[in-house]
Design a protein around this motif. Structure first.
Motif, PDB file in Angstrom:
ATOM      1  N   THR A 102      13.840  38.652 -11.326  1.00  0.00           N
ATOM      2  CA  THR A 102      14.127  39.454 -10.137  1.00  0.00           C
ATOM      3  C   THR A 102      13.797  38.659  -8.886  1.00  0.00           C
ATOM      4  OG1 THR A 102      13.593  41.450 -11.367  1.00  0.00           O
ATOM      5  CG2 THR A 102      13.584  41.632  -8.974  1.00  0.00           C
ATOM      6  N   THR A 103      14.612  38.839  -7.851  1.00  0.00           N
ATOM      7  CA  THR A 103      14.346  38.225  -6.552  1.00  0.00           C
ATOM      8  C   THR A 103      14.200  39.325  -5.512  1.00  0.00           C
ATOM      9  OG1 THR A 103      15.713  36.329  -7.183  1.00  0.00           O
ATOM     10  CG2 THR A 103      15.172  36.551  -4.868  1.00  0.00           C
ATOM     11  N   LEU A 104      13.072  39.312  -4.800  1.00  0.00           N
ATOM     12  CA  LEU A 104      12.820  40.257  -3.716  1.00  0.00           C
ATOM     13  C   LEU A 104      13.204  39.567  -2.417  1.00  0.00           C
ATOM     14  CD1 LEU A 104       9.286  41.325  -4.953  1.00  0.00           C
ATOM     15  CD2 LEU A 104      11.468  42.447  -5.430  1.00  0.00           C
ATOM     16  N   ASN A 105      14.063  40.182  -1.611  1.00  0.00           N
ATOM     17  CA  ASN A 105      14.600  39.554  -0.406  1.00  0.00           C
ATOM     18  C   ASN A 105      14.347  40.434   0.810  1.00  0.00           C
ATOM     19  OD1 ASN A 105      16.339  37.376  -1.832  1.00  0.00           O
ATOM     20  ND2 ASN A 105      16.860  39.285  -2.830  1.00  0.00           N
ATOM     21  N   GLY A 112      19.056  42.930  15.771  1.00  0.00           N
ATOM     22  CA  GLY A 112      18.812  44.271  15.261  1.00  0.00           C
ATOM     23  C   GLY A 112      19.112  44.465  13.792  1.00  0.00           C
ATOM     24  N   ALA A 113      19.662  43.479  13.137  1.00  0.00           N
ATOM     25  CA  ALA A 113      19.959  43.608  11.710  1.00  0.00           C
ATOM     26  C   ALA A 113      18.692  43.336  10.904  1.00  0.00           C
ATOM     27  CB  ALA A 113      21.051  42.630  11.303  1.00  0.00           C
ATOM     28  N   SER A 114      18.506  44.112   9.857  1.00  0.00           N
ATOM     29  CA  SER A 114      17.406  43.852   8.936  1.00  0.00           C
ATOM     30  C   SER A 114      17.764  44.464   7.586  1.00  0.00           C
ATOM     31  CB  SER A 114      16.090  44.428   9.453  1.00  0.00           C
ATOM     32  OG  SER A 114      16.144  45.833   9.488  1.00  0.00           O
ATOM     33  N   ALA A 115      17.181  43.910   6.556  1.00  0.00           N
ATOM     34  CA  ALA A 115      17.443  44.438   5.222  1.00  0.00           C
ATOM     35  C   ALA A 115      16.324  44.019   4.287  1.00  0.00           C
ATOM     36  CB  ALA A 115      18.777  43.932   4.686  1.00  0.00           C
ATOM     37  N   ARG A 116      16.140  44.842   3.286  1.00  0.00           N
ATOM     38  CA  ARG A 116      15.207  44.560   2.203  1.00  0.00           C
ATOM     39  C   ARG A 116      15.949  44.953   0.931  1.00  0.00           C
ATOM     40  NH1 ARG A 116       9.428  47.092   2.610  1.00  0.00           N
ATOM     41  NH2 ARG A 116       8.533  45.025   2.466  1.00  0.00           N
ATOM     42  N   PHE A 117      16.137  43.998   0.021  1.00  0.00           N
ATOM     43  CA  PHE A 117      16.876  44.304  -1.198  1.00  0.00           C
ATOM     44  C   PHE A 117      16.349  43.477  -2.359  1.00  0.00           C
ATOM     45  CE2 PHE A 117      19.106  41.125   1.204  1.00  0.00           C
ATOM     46  CZ  PHE A 117      19.511  40.185   0.275  1.00  0.00           C
ATOM     47  N   THR A 118      16.654  43.940  -3.551  1.00  0.00           N
ATOM     48  CA  THR A 118      16.217  43.297  -4.784  1.00  0.00           C
ATOM     49  C   THR A 118      17.434  42.873  -5.582  1.00  0.00           C
ATOM     50  OG1 THR A 118      14.270  44.723  -4.823  1.00  0.00           O
ATOM     51  CG2 THR A 118      14.853  43.638  -6.874  1.00  0.00           C
ATOM     52  N   CYS A 119      17.371  41.676  -6.143  1.00  0.00           N
ATOM     53  CA  CYS A 119      18.457  41.169  -6.972  1.00  0.00           C
ATOM     54  C   CYS A 119      17.902  40.837  -8.363  1.00  0.00           C
ATOM     55  CB  CYS A 119      19.083  39.915  -6.369  1.00  0.00           C
ATOM     56  SG  CYS A 119      19.820  40.167  -4.750  1.00  0.00           S
TER      57      CYS A 119
END
Length: 125
Positions: A102-105, A112-119
């Motif tokens: 798993t990769t935590l990003n 103003g852009a932001s994101a938190r996602f998991t691959c």
């Protein structure tokens, strides 16, 4: 099914397939050496990637926004950090952390852009 109908349907399928292929974006043309990759795509976007040890330097030009950008990425074990800056003043930072498959990003930008996602290697992002 009559022969004429088979030919007509086959011809229509070929037309659709040809149309779909015509809509695919063109591939970039790239040149590379041991530590540098430089590419230009048919729309006029360009980028280069250079490596030095655990650090990757990327520079590019976006045709649509007419802006230049640069990004530096550094890897420390399972952690990868990146920072970037564009010619219009936008800046961004982020990281990726590998935990098994798993990769935590996470990233954010001054625009103003932001994101938190998991691959995951099994399920994707």
């Amino acid at each position: 099914m009559p022969y004429a109908l088979k030919c007509t349907l086959s011809g229509l399928l070929l037309l659709f397939a040809a149309d779909a292929c015509a809509q695919l974006p063109g591939l970039a043309t790239c040149t590379r050496s041991a530590t540098l990759l430089a590419c230009v795509d048919p729309e006029g976007n360009a980028y280069s990637v250079a490596t030095a040890g655990n650090t990757t330097y990327m520079r590019g030009f976006e045709q649509r926004g007419k802006r230049y950008w640069a990004q530096t990425t550094s890897r420390y074990g399972q952690l990868t950090f990146f920072t970037g800056l564009a010619s219009d003043g936008e800046a961004w930072v982020g990281y990726s952390r590998r935990v098994g498959w798993t990769t935590l990003n996470r990233f954010s930008s001054s625009g103003g852009a932001s994101a938190r996602f998991t691959c995951s290697r099994l399920t994707g992002c």
